[in-house]
Each structure stands twice: as C-alpha cells, then as structure tokens.
Design an enzyme around this catalytic site. Sequence first.
Site, short mmCIF file in Angstrom:
data_model
loop_
_atom_site.label_atom_id
_atom_site.label_comp_id
_atom_site.label_asym_id
_atom_site.label_seq_id
_atom_site.Cartn_x
_atom_site.Cartn_y
_atom_site.Cartn_z
N HIS A 150 56.61 65.09 31.63
CA HIS A 150 56.06 65.85 32.76
C HIS A 150 55.09 66.89 32.22
O HIS A 150 55.42 67.56 31.24
CB HIS A 150 57.20 66.53 33.51
CG HIS A 150 56.72 67.39 34.64
ND1 HIS A 150 56.25 66.86 35.82
CD2 HIS A 150 56.63 68.74 34.75
CE1 HIS A 150 55.89 67.86 36.62
NE2 HIS A 150 56.11 69.01 35.99
N GLY A 168 30.32 35.45 41.45
CA GLY A 168 31.18 34.69 40.55
C GLY A 168 30.44 34.18 39.32
O GLY A 168 29.21 34.28 39.23
N GLY A 213 29.48 38.42 22.29
CA GLY A 213 29.35 37.66 23.55
C GLY A 213 28.95 38.50 24.74
O GLY A 213 28.44 39.62 24.60
N ARG A 220 23.33 34.40 19.68
CA ARG A 220 22.77 35.71 20.03
C ARG A 220 22.47 36.49 18.75
O ARG A 220 23.06 36.20 17.70
CB ARG A 220 23.86 36.50 20.76
CG ARG A 220 23.56 36.90 22.15
CD ARG A 220 24.74 37.72 22.65
NE ARG A 220 25.34 37.14 23.83
CZ ARG A 220 24.92 37.35 25.07
NH1 ARG A 220 23.92 38.15 25.30
NH2 ARG A 220 25.51 36.77 26.08
P1 NAI Z 1 34.27 37.48 41.99
O1 NAI Z 1 34.74 36.09 42.05
O2 NAI Z 1 35.18 38.58 41.54
O3 NAI Z 1 33.72 37.92 43.45
C1 NAI Z 1 32.69 37.24 44.09
C2 NAI Z 1 32.66 37.62 45.56
O4 NAI Z 1 31.49 37.06 46.15
C3 NAI Z 1 33.85 37.12 46.35
O5 NAI Z 1 34.41 38.18 47.07
C4 NAI Z 1 33.23 36.04 47.25
O6 NAI Z 1 33.91 35.90 48.48
C5 NAI Z 1 31.81 36.57 47.45
N1 NAI Z 1 30.80 35.56 47.84
C6 NAI Z 1 30.67 34.30 47.36
N2 NAI Z 1 29.60 33.69 47.95
C7 NAI Z 1 29.05 34.57 48.82
C8 NAI Z 1 27.92 34.54 49.71
N3 NAI Z 1 27.12 33.47 49.84
N4 NAI Z 1 27.65 35.64 50.45
C9 NAI Z 1 28.43 36.75 50.34
N5 NAI Z 1 29.50 36.83 49.51
C10 NAI Z 1 29.81 35.77 48.75
O7 NAI Z 1 32.95 37.43 41.09
P2 NAI Z 1 32.18 38.51 40.24
O8 NAI Z 1 32.36 39.89 40.78
O9 NAI Z 1 30.79 37.97 40.13
O10 NAI Z 1 32.90 38.46 38.83
C11 NAI Z 1 32.89 37.26 38.05
C12 NAI Z 1 34.04 37.24 37.08
O11 NAI Z 1 33.89 38.26 36.09
C13 NAI Z 1 35.36 37.45 37.77
O12 NAI Z 1 36.24 36.43 37.36
C14 NAI Z 1 35.82 38.78 37.28
O13 NAI Z 1 37.23 38.82 37.12
C15 NAI Z 1 35.11 38.94 35.94
N6 NAI Z 1 34.87 40.35 35.68
C16 NAI Z 1 35.92 41.17 35.41
C17 NAI Z 1 35.74 42.51 35.22
C18 NAI Z 1 36.92 43.38 34.96
O14 NAI Z 1 37.96 42.85 34.61
N7 NAI Z 1 36.83 44.68 35.13
C19 NAI Z 1 34.41 43.14 35.29
C20 NAI Z 1 33.39 42.20 35.63
C21 NAI Z 1 33.62 40.86 35.80
#
Ligand code: NAI
Length: 462
Positions: A441, A268, A40, A35
């Site tokens: 507090h 995901g 990243g 990049r």
């Molecule tokens: P995720 O795994 O958290 O959630 C994906 C959701 O999509 C799940 O609830 C699943 O059941 C649903 N899903 C899957 N296929 C589907 C379908 N065909 N139709 C409808 N729903 C469906 O994934 P996300 O939000 O994309 O995040 C990816 C990664 O990035 C995660 O591991 C997350 O922890 C990480 N992340 C963490 C952040 C933080 O710590 N604040 C911020 C952004 C991402």
Amino acid sequence: MASYDVIVIGSGPGGYVCAIRCAQLGLKTACVEGRETLGGTCLNVGCIPSKALLHATELLHETEANFGKMGLKVLRPDVDWAQMMAYKDETIEGNTKGIEFLFKKNKIDWLKGWGTITEPGKVMVGDEVHEAKNIVVATGSEPSPLPGVEVDEKRVVTSTGALELEEIPKSMVVIGAGVIGLELGSVYNRLGAEVTVIEYLDVITPGMDPEIQKTFQRTLKKQGLKFIMGAAVQSAKAAKGKATVTYKPKKGDAEETVQADVVLLATGRRPYTEGLGLDTVGVRMNARGQVETDDHWKTNVDGIYSIGDCIDGPMLAHKAEDEGMAVAETLAGQAGHVNYNVIPGVIYTHPEVANVGFNEADLKDAGHPYKVGKFSFMGNARAKANHAADGFVKILADKETDRILGAHIIGPMAGDLIHEICVAMEFGAAAEDLARTCHAHPTYSEAVREAALACGDGPIHS
Ligand code: NAI
C-alpha cells in the site's frame, strides 16, 4: 555454402527470440533479414515507435489535464514535431541495435537479404544458398488492403505511414476501431487533430469484454475522439491536399463522405509470406493465407516450422516470442510449450486496457458458470492521488471452484497490472489465492487484490 542447425527467416520478435534461444541451446543458428535493421515490424514500424509517440503525447495530455491540479504551473508545452520524430527514431535505433548486439553475443549469423526456401533444408539469400537442418518461417504480417482505399502512405496511410507523417494533421479519419486505430488515433487526438473513427461493427475492439468496450469507448469520446459506428468504408482517395472517405451506414443505404488531412487504414493485418517459396516446397497454407502448423509449430514439410503472425492465433509480438522460444526448445530436444489460454492483450491508450483469458461474452456463450469480482480505481488511494482513478479491474472466476478464468482491466498501468493475474492463471490459482496475497500500500496493484476479494466475501474499499 554455409551449413546451420537452424535458419530462422525473419527477425521480428518471433524470429529474433527464436534465433537467440536456439543459439543459447547450442544450435548453430542464422537469421535472415532483408530490412536494414533487425527487429521486424514491431521494432521498426510497429509496437516500439508507436509506444514512443504514445508516451510523449501522454505526457503532453497529463501536463494539460493534471499538472495545474497538482500545483505545477506550466504553460502548454510547445510540440516540436521534428524532435518528437527524432525521439521516436532514436528509440527504434536503440532497440534494433540492441538486437544486433545480442546476435553478435550469441554468435548468430545475420544473413542480410530476403530469403527463399528453394528445397527443404536450403535457403537462398541473394545469390547464396545456405543449408539448414531446420528452417523456421517467422515472416510476420503486413497491413491488409481494403478494396477502394488507395494507400499512398502520405495522405492515405497504414500504421507505417502514420508513424512518419511530415506534419501533425489538423484532421484524421481512422478506418477501423481496433488496436492500431485507437492507439494511433489517440496519439493524433492528443496532438490536436480532430479524429473521427469509422467502424463497421457496433462496438469498438471486437472480441474484448463487452463492459470494457463500453467504458473504453465512453472514455475515448470524452477525450475528443468521434465515432461513426456501424458503417462500412467503401473508398478513400487523396486529392488536392486532402483525403476523402466514402462510407455506407448499415442502416439506410445512402453513401456519406467525410474529408480529412490524413486517413489511417487500420482494418487488420494479413500474413506476409511473399517470395518465400513455400508453394514450391509444398508447405500447406490454410484458407486464411496462414501457414498451417501442428501443435509443435511444424508444417507438413519435414524440417520446416513456422511461428508468429504468419500462423494462426492472435497477432501479438509476445505470442510470437513465446512460440519462438518453444520451437527452439523443441529443436534442441526439449519440450517447448505455449499456454494459449494465458496470452495477455494490451492497448496502450490512456487509460490502458488489458485482458487475459475468457471474457464475459465467451463464458455466457459457453454456458460456463462464473462469478465476477469487480473493483473501481475510485476506491484505490494511489489512483485517486494521481488523478488516475478512471476505470476498473474485473476478475472472472469459476463459480464452483473459484479458479480464475479471465481478467479485464481498464485503468492506470493496466498493461503491467495484468501480469500478476497471468502468473496466477499459469499456476491455476483461485481468486482467493490472489486475495490472500499481501499487496503493498499504496499501489495500483491493490485494485487487483480488491477485485479478487470481490470474487469472495467482498472488497474493503467499495
Ligand atoms: P483489428 O483487427 O484490431 O481491428 C480492425 C477493425 O476494423 C475491426 O474493428 C473491424 O471491425 C474494422 N473494419 C474492418 N473492415 C472495415 C470497414 N470496411 N469499414 C470500417 N471498419 C472496418 O486490426 P488492427 O487495429 O489493424 O490491428 C492489426 C493487428 O495488429 C491486430 O491483430 C492487433 O492485435 C495487432 N496490434 C496489436 C497491438 C497491441 O497489442 N497493442 C498494437 C497494434 C497492433
């Protein structure tokens, strides 16, 4: 041909932290990054830009929701989208430049380009081959595609496109009620978009404590997010300035459609290892496409290690950072260690949601006897004064020994409050240890102490 002790491939939170720690421990280190800027996904198109937009829009929400109540009379702020995007870009630049500075300070060579491992101990970047005693693969992850969903990063976007929209959409469909969907869905909801979240399961944020899931969803609904639960998205396509999503409810088989200005795919992420040459050198992958490592992050090939999103475990920047430091320590002859039982998770919505350790569903499944200490922010003076009393702190402790097993917070500053409990858990503390610790507090942290008191003789303010 340059020769190094360590070449780290990838400069995300796992890779850059690993490189810095290696250099600090006296190893001659280079980091490969293709990049234009370091940092990243997290710094360029993930955690950092999304937090800038969450911060700006949270202030907007706060102005509308609470300023009047506190005697601050302001008109509704005008949203200057171009300026908000510029603020987000400056935030990214400040952070990526910061890593560049740290690389220079620690005498780490940035090998610009995409790296390929040609044989153990050799990494090709562009036309040049560089030698290294050890290679650390820290190439992260990318959004998982969903069959039928045609991402163009304009109308049908992943998190990357959602951070670069040319204008604020009037309507948005979010596919997936996970962390990304709910954080970015919140941003656009606050900016006035009508946001509909379609989720395959019957609960949001799978894996989270069931009580938090319910409270969180209720709170988001109150804020205006709509949910279609138990529905599998079949397709999403852009046409004539709109995007159409087709989904199939689990109950009943008739397909339904919904239209929006923008569709966000957030179902995901998957490991990103393309073009690395791992197959050529014989690095073993697991069935989920992750690089397989042992307890010391070593692959089956001597001298090749891997950390972060491209190996097993939660896809979190701080998990990658910890692994990066531990690998550096291992390579420097020290004992690197990561305590996977104490990795906090935070969702930066309003209110924030944070967790660490086991949740109630885990403990019930494992048949582990536990007790619950719960305290509502309604009993916390500071939260009440700040109109931030929605939510609670829940501490789970071993029924016999009182040792803290997990904690779940929904409420103000949850992402910061959780760390007091992480430290306690790292030291193997009992809930009573937290309860006996004097807390200033009036602070939100008192709610943590009260939840710890609730594991014993009871909280004071409820
Ligand atoms: P995720 O795994 O958290 O959630 C994906 C959701 O999509 C799940 O609830 C699943 O059941 C649903 N899903 C899957 N296929 C589907 C379908 N065909 N139709 C409808 N729903 C469906 O994934 P996300 O939000 O994309 O995040 C990816 C990664 O990035 C995660 O591991 C997350 O922890 C990480 N992340 C963490 C952040 C933080 O710590 N604040 C911020 C952004 C991402």
